[in-house]
Design a protein around this motif. Sequence first.
Motif, mmCIF file in Angstrom:
data_model
loop_
_atom_site.group_PDB
_atom_site.id
_atom_site.type_symbol
_atom_site.label_atom_id
_atom_site.label_comp_id
_atom_site.label_asym_id
_atom_site.label_seq_id
_atom_site.Cartn_x
_atom_site.Cartn_y
_atom_site.Cartn_z
ATOM 1 N N TYR A 184 2.563 1.405 3.281
ATOM 2 C CA TYR A 184 1.189 0.899 3.281
ATOM 3 C C TYR A 184 0.881 0.075 4.528
ATOM 4 O O TYR A 184 -0.226 0.153 5.072
ATOM 5 C CB TYR A 184 0.934 0.085 2.008
ATOM 6 N N ILE A 185 1.848 -0.717 4.979
ATOM 7 C CA ILE A 185 1.738 -1.442 6.250
ATOM 8 C C ILE A 185 3.040 -1.196 7.009
ATOM 9 O O ILE A 185 4.120 -1.458 6.476
ATOM 10 C CB ILE A 185 1.507 -2.943 6.030
ATOM 11 N N MET A 237 1.808 -10.959 -0.270
ATOM 12 C CA MET A 237 2.249 -9.571 -0.226
ATOM 13 C C MET A 237 3.754 -9.532 -0.492
ATOM 14 O O MET A 237 4.465 -10.499 -0.246
ATOM 15 C CB MET A 237 1.944 -8.931 1.123
ATOM 16 N N ASN A 266 -13.184 -4.968 -1.804
ATOM 17 C CA ASN A 266 -13.084 -4.033 -0.681
ATOM 18 C C ASN A 266 -14.421 -3.878 0.035
ATOM 19 O O ASN A 266 -14.471 -3.752 1.263
ATOM 20 C CB ASN A 266 -12.583 -2.677 -1.159
ATOM 21 N N ASN A 301 -7.551 -11.066 2.282
ATOM 22 C CA ASN A 301 -7.043 -9.954 3.080
ATOM 23 C C ASN A 301 -7.597 -10.061 4.494
ATOM 24 O O ASN A 301 -8.778 -10.326 4.699
ATOM 25 C CB ASN A 301 -7.428 -8.609 2.460
ATOM 26 N N TYR A 338 -4.355 -3.753 10.951
ATOM 27 C CA TYR A 338 -4.292 -2.382 10.435
ATOM 28 C C TYR A 338 -4.430 -1.278 11.475
ATOM 29 O O TYR A 338 -4.230 -0.101 11.163
ATOM 30 C CB TYR A 338 -5.385 -2.188 9.371
ATOM 31 N N TYR A 397 -7.490 1.079 4.764
ATOM 32 C CA TYR A 397 -6.528 -0.028 4.754
ATOM 33 C C TYR A 397 -6.766 -0.946 3.563
ATOM 34 O O TYR A 397 -5.834 -1.323 2.845
ATOM 35 C CB TYR A 397 -6.642 -0.801 6.065
ATOM 36 N N LEU A 398 -8.019 -1.312 3.320
ATOM 37 C CA LEU A 398 -8.343 -2.185 2.193
ATOM 38 C C LEU A 398 -7.917 -1.557 0.866
ATOM 39 O O LEU A 398 -7.380 -2.236 -0.016
ATOM 40 C CB LEU A 398 -9.843 -2.484 2.186
ATOM 41 N N GLN A 455 -5.479 0.704 0.383
ATOM 42 C CA GLN A 455 -4.023 0.789 0.276
ATOM 43 C C GLN A 455 -3.365 -0.584 0.120
ATOM 44 O O GLN A 455 -2.258 -0.683 -0.436
ATOM 45 C CB GLN A 455 -3.454 1.498 1.509
ATOM 46 N N TRP A 456 -4.036 -1.617 0.578
ATOM 47 C CA TRP A 456 -3.460 -2.963 0.542
ATOM 48 C C TRP A 456 -3.098 -3.420 -0.869
ATOM 49 O O TRP A 456 -2.158 -4.186 -1.062
ATOM 50 C CB TRP A 456 -4.439 -3.940 1.196
ATOM 51 N N TRP A 457 -3.809 -2.941 -1.864
ATOM 52 C CA TRP A 457 -3.532 -3.357 -3.245
ATOM 53 C C TRP A 457 -2.132 -2.946 -3.695
ATOM 54 O O TRP A 457 -1.603 -3.500 -4.666
ATOM 55 C CB TRP A 457 -4.592 -2.790 -4.186
#
Length: 204
Positions: A18-19, A89, A120, A164, A171, A182-183, A185-187
Amino acid sequence: MAFELSPLPYNYDALDPYIDAQTMQVHHDLHHQAYVNNLNAALEKYPELQSKSPEELIKDLSTLPQDITGAVRNNGGGHVNHTMFWQIMAPNAGGEPTGAIAQAISENFGDFESFKQKFNDAGTKQFGSGWVWLVRTNDGKIEITSSPNQDNPMSGGHFPIMGNDVWEHAYYLKYQNRRAEYLKQWWNVVNWDEVNNRLAMSSR
């Protein structure tokens, strides 16, 4: 004593896919380190301020010497924001919220999917660099807000429960201009245990 950058609480590649590791290394070691360095430089000629925490400094920006107010706002905010960001995270995290934060989301936003959509959306619509936040306001409400640059809700009397980073450096290597992706997937990397800790802190 000078402020210092704490190491990440996990490996650079721990939040893959994700990151990515390169983003984490550049973001932490270069961007966050720069905020720490610049904050220390701003306080060099004001030793009486060096004993304050970064949080104390950004809570009372109006009391600071005028010549360093902007530097503390930007770099103190950057230090506080990122210190929180790494902690909320974690690898093998994400999923549905649990505990008190799940109840708070339900009470204030209806359900988790509605909350994610609103969060988001606020992050996507934040023009330019900035942050999207879940805060407890100074009158006790739970709200979604956003802010430009490295501004922190503490400067307005609010407590940041989670946030976030929507600066491109958070990102761009992986998602390029696709901030909305990105927002989304961040979850998958949100550390709900730490968010619950911060929710508890917000009510003290």
